[in-house]
Design a protein around this motif. Sequence first.
Motif, PDB file in Angstrom:
ATOM      1  N   GLU A 271     -81.023  82.401 -16.405  1.00  0.00           N
ATOM      2  CA  GLU A 271     -80.290  83.162 -15.385  1.00  0.00           C
ATOM      3  C   GLU A 271     -79.706  84.421 -16.027  1.00  0.00           C
ATOM      4  OE1 GLU A 271     -76.356  82.751 -12.478  1.00  0.00           O
ATOM      5  OE2 GLU A 271     -77.044  81.039 -13.675  1.00  0.00           O
ATOM      6  N   ARG A 272     -80.169  85.556 -15.566  1.00  0.00           N
ATOM      7  CA  ARG A 272     -79.672  86.824 -16.099  1.00  0.00           C
ATOM      8  C   ARG A 272     -78.325  87.156 -15.470  1.00  0.00           C
ATOM      9  NH1 ARG A 272     -83.417  90.053 -18.638  1.00  0.00           N
ATOM     10  NH2 ARG A 272     -82.316  91.922 -17.987  1.00  0.00           N
ATOM     11  N   GLN A 273     -77.396  87.594 -16.319  1.00  0.00           N
ATOM     12  CA  GLN A 273     -76.062  87.965 -15.879  1.00  0.00           C
ATOM     13  C   GLN A 273     -75.750  89.372 -16.363  1.00  0.00           C
ATOM     14  OE1 GLN A 273     -73.703  84.791 -17.583  1.00  0.00           O
ATOM     15  NE2 GLN A 273     -74.188  83.376 -15.926  1.00  0.00           N
ATOM     16  N   PRO A 274     -74.743  90.020 -15.776  1.00  0.00           N
ATOM     17  CA  PRO A 274     -74.433  91.402 -16.180  1.00  0.00           C
ATOM     18  C   PRO A 274     -74.131  91.547 -17.668  1.00  0.00           C
ATOM     19  CG  PRO A 274     -73.305  90.846 -14.139  1.00  0.00           C
ATOM     20  CD  PRO A 274     -73.915  89.576 -14.643  1.00  0.00           C
ATOM     21  N   ASP A 275     -73.543  90.522 -18.283  1.00  0.00           N
ATOM     22  CA  ASP A 275     -73.156  90.629 -19.690  1.00  0.00           C
ATOM     23  C   ASP A 275     -73.945  89.695 -20.598  1.00  0.00           C
ATOM     24  OD1 ASP A 275     -72.099  88.359 -18.631  1.00  0.00           O
ATOM     25  OD2 ASP A 275     -70.185  88.490 -19.680  1.00  0.00           O
ATOM     26  N   GLY A 276     -75.095  89.165 -20.112  1.00  0.00           N
ATOM     27  CA  GLY A 276     -75.886  88.293 -20.960  1.00  0.00           C
ATOM     28  C   GLY A 276     -76.801  87.389 -20.143  1.00  0.00           C
ATOM     29  N   ILE A 277     -77.107  86.206 -20.691  1.00  0.00           N
ATOM     30  CA  ILE A 277     -77.952  85.245 -19.986  1.00  0.00           C
ATOM     31  C   ILE A 277     -77.354  83.847 -20.101  1.00  0.00           C
ATOM     32  CG2 ILE A 277     -80.092  86.565 -20.338  1.00  0.00           C
ATOM     33  CD1 ILE A 277     -80.804  84.609 -22.581  1.00  0.00           C
ATOM     34  N   HIS A 278     -77.691  83.019 -19.139  1.00  0.00           N
ATOM     35  CA  HIS A 278     -77.263  81.616 -19.146  1.00  0.00           C
ATOM     36  C   HIS A 278     -78.511  80.750 -19.040  1.00  0.00           C
ATOM     37  CE1 HIS A 278     -75.903  77.792 -17.292  1.00  0.00           C
ATOM     38  NE2 HIS A 278     -74.869  77.965 -18.087  1.00  0.00           N
ATOM     39  N   ILE A 279     -78.663  79.808 -19.966  1.00  0.00           N
ATOM     40  CA  ILE A 279     -79.816  78.915 -19.917  1.00  0.00           C
ATOM     41  C   ILE A 279     -79.351  77.494 -19.629  1.00  0.00           C
ATOM     42  CG2 ILE A 279     -81.203  80.350 -21.460  1.00  0.00           C
ATOM     43  CD1 ILE A 279     -80.578  78.399 -23.726  1.00  0.00           C
ATOM     44  N   SER A 280     -80.135  76.790 -18.829  1.00  0.00           N
ATOM     45  CA  SER A 280     -79.786  75.420 -18.445  1.00  0.00           C
ATOM     46  C   SER A 280     -81.070  74.656 -18.140  1.00  0.00           C
ATOM     47  CB  SER A 280     -78.854  75.414 -17.229  1.00  0.00           C
ATOM     48  OG  SER A 280     -79.512  75.975 -16.106  1.00  0.00           O
ATOM     49  N   GLN A 281     -80.922  73.367 -17.867  1.00  0.00           N
ATOM     50  CA  GLN A 281     -82.066  72.522 -17.515  1.00  0.00           C
ATOM     51  C   GLN A 281     -81.719  71.698 -16.276  1.00  0.00           C
ATOM     52  OE1 GLN A 281     -82.251  71.232 -21.804  1.00  0.00           O
ATOM     53  NE2 GLN A 281     -84.431  71.039 -21.351  1.00  0.00           N
ATOM     54  N   THR A 282     -81.228  72.363 -15.264  1.00  0.00           N
ATOM     55  CA  THR A 282     -80.786  71.684 -14.049  1.00  0.00           C
ATOM     56  C   THR A 282     -81.911  70.887 -13.408  1.00  0.00           C
ATOM     57  OG1 THR A 282     -79.176  73.455 -13.668  1.00  0.00           O
ATOM     58  CG2 THR A 282     -79.685  72.001 -11.812  1.00  0.00           C
ATOM     59  N   ASN A 283     -83.064  71.510 -13.241  1.00  0.00           N
ATOM     60  CA  ASN A 283     -84.194  70.816 -12.614  1.00  0.00           C
ATOM     61  C   ASN A 283     -84.671  69.653 -13.462  1.00  0.00           C
ATOM     62  OD1 ASN A 283     -84.082  72.654 -10.516  1.00  0.00           O
ATOM     63  ND2 ASN A 283     -85.700  73.957 -11.337  1.00  0.00           N
ATOM     64  N   TYR A 284     -84.731  69.862 -14.767  1.00  0.00           N
ATOM     65  CA  TYR A 284     -85.165  68.789 -15.666  1.00  0.00           C
ATOM     66  C   TYR A 284     -84.181  67.623 -15.618  1.00  0.00           C
ATOM     67  CZ  TYR A 284     -86.514  66.342 -19.931  1.00  0.00           C
ATOM     68  OH  TYR A 284     -86.901  65.387 -20.837  1.00  0.00           O
ATOM     69  N   ALA A 285     -82.890  67.922 -15.546  1.00  0.00           N
ATOM     70  CA  ALA A 285     -81.874  66.877 -15.459  1.00  0.00           C
ATOM     71  C   ALA A 285     -82.068  66.040 -14.201  1.00  0.00           C
ATOM     72  CB  ALA A 285     -80.480  67.499 -15.481  1.00  0.00           C
TER      73      ALA A 285
ATOM     74  N   THR B 217     -92.643  89.360 -15.944  1.00  0.00           N
ATOM     75  CA  THR B 217     -91.467  90.122 -16.336  1.00  0.00           C
ATOM     76  C   THR B 217     -90.199  89.376 -15.920  1.00  0.00           C
ATOM     77  OG1 THR B 217     -92.700  92.183 -16.039  1.00  0.00           O
ATOM     78  CG2 THR B 217     -90.294  92.352 -16.150  1.00  0.00           C
ATOM     79  N   ASN B 218     -89.252  89.311 -16.847  1.00  0.00           N
ATOM     80  CA  ASN B 218     -87.980  88.616 -16.603  1.00  0.00           C
ATOM     81  C   ASN B 218     -88.207  87.207 -16.032  1.00  0.00           C
ATOM     82  OD1 ASN B 218     -86.460  90.860 -17.446  1.00  0.00           O
ATOM     83  ND2 ASN B 218     -86.551  91.775 -15.396  1.00  0.00           N
ATOM     84  N   PRO B 219     -88.837  86.328 -16.786  1.00  0.00           N
ATOM     85  CA  PRO B 219     -89.101  84.962 -16.301  1.00  0.00           C
ATOM     86  C   PRO B 219     -87.799  84.214 -16.014  1.00  0.00           C
ATOM     87  CG  PRO B 219     -89.416  85.079 -18.670  1.00  0.00           C
ATOM     88  CD  PRO B 219     -89.222  86.496 -18.200  1.00  0.00           C
ATOM     89  N   LYS B 220     -87.864  83.343 -15.026  1.00  0.00           N
ATOM     90  CA  LYS B 220     -86.691  82.541 -14.656  1.00  0.00           C
ATOM     91  C   LYS B 220     -86.759  81.130 -15.232  1.00  0.00           C
ATOM     92  CE  LYS B 220     -85.742  85.062 -10.371  1.00  0.00           C
ATOM     93  NZ  LYS B 220     -85.539  84.951  -8.898  1.00  0.00           N
ATOM     94  N   VAL B 221     -87.965  80.724 -15.694  1.00  0.00           N
ATOM     95  CA  VAL B 221     -88.139  79.393 -16.274  1.00  0.00           C
ATOM     96  C   VAL B 221     -89.067  79.497 -17.474  1.00  0.00           C
ATOM     97  CG1 VAL B 221     -88.901  77.032 -15.893  1.00  0.00           C
ATOM     98  CG2 VAL B 221     -87.831  78.282 -14.025  1.00  0.00           C
ATOM     99  N   TYR B 222     -88.710  78.797 -18.551  1.00  0.00           N
ATOM    100  CA  TYR B 222     -89.564  78.737 -19.738  1.00  0.00           C
ATOM    101  C   TYR B 222     -89.451  77.342 -20.335  1.00  0.00           C
ATOM    102  CZ  TYR B 222     -91.362  79.613 -24.435  1.00  0.00           C
ATOM    103  OH  TYR B 222     -92.082  79.558 -25.606  1.00  0.00           O
ATOM    104  N   LEU B 223     -90.559  76.612 -20.351  1.00  0.00           N
ATOM    105  CA  LEU B 223     -90.595  75.247 -20.879  1.00  0.00           C
ATOM    106  C   LEU B 223     -89.543  74.349 -20.238  1.00  0.00           C
ATOM    107  CD1 LEU B 223     -91.105  75.967 -24.696  1.00  0.00           C
ATOM    108  CD2 LEU B 223     -92.840  75.393 -22.991  1.00  0.00           C
ATOM    109  N   GLY B 224     -89.361  74.514 -18.941  1.00  0.00           N
ATOM    110  CA  GLY B 224     -88.385  73.695 -18.241  1.00  0.00           C
ATOM    111  C   GLY B 224     -86.961  74.181 -18.387  1.00  0.00           C
ATOM    112  N   ILE B 225     -86.771  75.271 -19.100  1.00  0.00           N
ATOM    113  CA  ILE B 225     -85.435  75.845 -19.292  1.00  0.00           C
ATOM    114  C   ILE B 225     -85.253  76.977 -18.294  1.00  0.00           C
ATOM    115  CG2 ILE B 225     -83.900  77.015 -20.908  1.00  0.00           C
ATOM    116  CD1 ILE B 225     -85.504  75.721 -23.166  1.00  0.00           C
ATOM    117  N   GLN B 226     -84.227  76.885 -17.476  1.00  0.00           N
ATOM    118  CA  GLN B 226     -83.959  77.927 -16.487  1.00  0.00           C
ATOM    119  C   GLN B 226     -83.150  79.053 -17.118  1.00  0.00           C
ATOM    120  OE1 GLN B 226     -83.146  74.225 -14.255  1.00  0.00           O
ATOM    121  NE2 GLN B 226     -82.793  75.661 -12.581  1.00  0.00           N
TER     122      GLN B 226
END
Length: 213
Positions: free
Chosen positions: A46-60, A35-44
């Motif tokens: 991040e849930r926010q009050p008004d939406g979501i933010h996706i990044s690849q910090t670890n992959y970078a 439930t509410n995964p934090k990583v998917y296919l190396g994409i992080q």
Amino acid sequence: MAIHVDDGIIMGEDERQTEEILLKLENQFQITKTTNPKVYLGIQIERQPDGIHISQTNYASQVLEKYNMQESREMKTPMAMTTPTNDKGENEKNDIRFPYREAVGSLLYMTSKTRPDMAFAVNVVSRTLENPDKIAVQNVKRTPRYVKGTRDSGIEYTSSDSKTVKLEAFSDADCAGDVKDRKSITGYVIIMVLSETEYCYIINHRGRIYCSS
């Protein structure tokens, strides 16, 4: 719902419908739910009050480590404004030991997921996969140095209660800007304005042959 080989992710507003889909999948396949995964296919994610933010910090960070560029100097842009050229033949093919093709592939994975800001730079270096020269290697090494200073960057999806949607489009082109084949590069940006603080961008470019008579 997005499926990639044996990994999948489901997003929706109705939790009951989501559970029904998962139940049907469980009846057909053996699956593991999170439930509410934090990583998917190396994409992080991040849930926010008004939406979501996706990044690849670890992959970078893994890309920088893979190509031994952790200590390299950061760059503010993914590619140089102008590509150095030499008409005297000094830029001929050389014995390139840097894993050029592999590096382009690593960067391409980022541009296709969360880093559209690097798309044009990676497109340029991908044109010389077969026979990269020293200048091409310099260019492909510059992009990870840009990634080093922007590894937390990504895409933010926000919700909006505004019923007003405004579209703005811009386009431009150079004139035979590619010194090798004299192709012109056409680019366009389409901005969907959802509110005073929310925007959606679509950015693209393509090469065209310029002929003068």
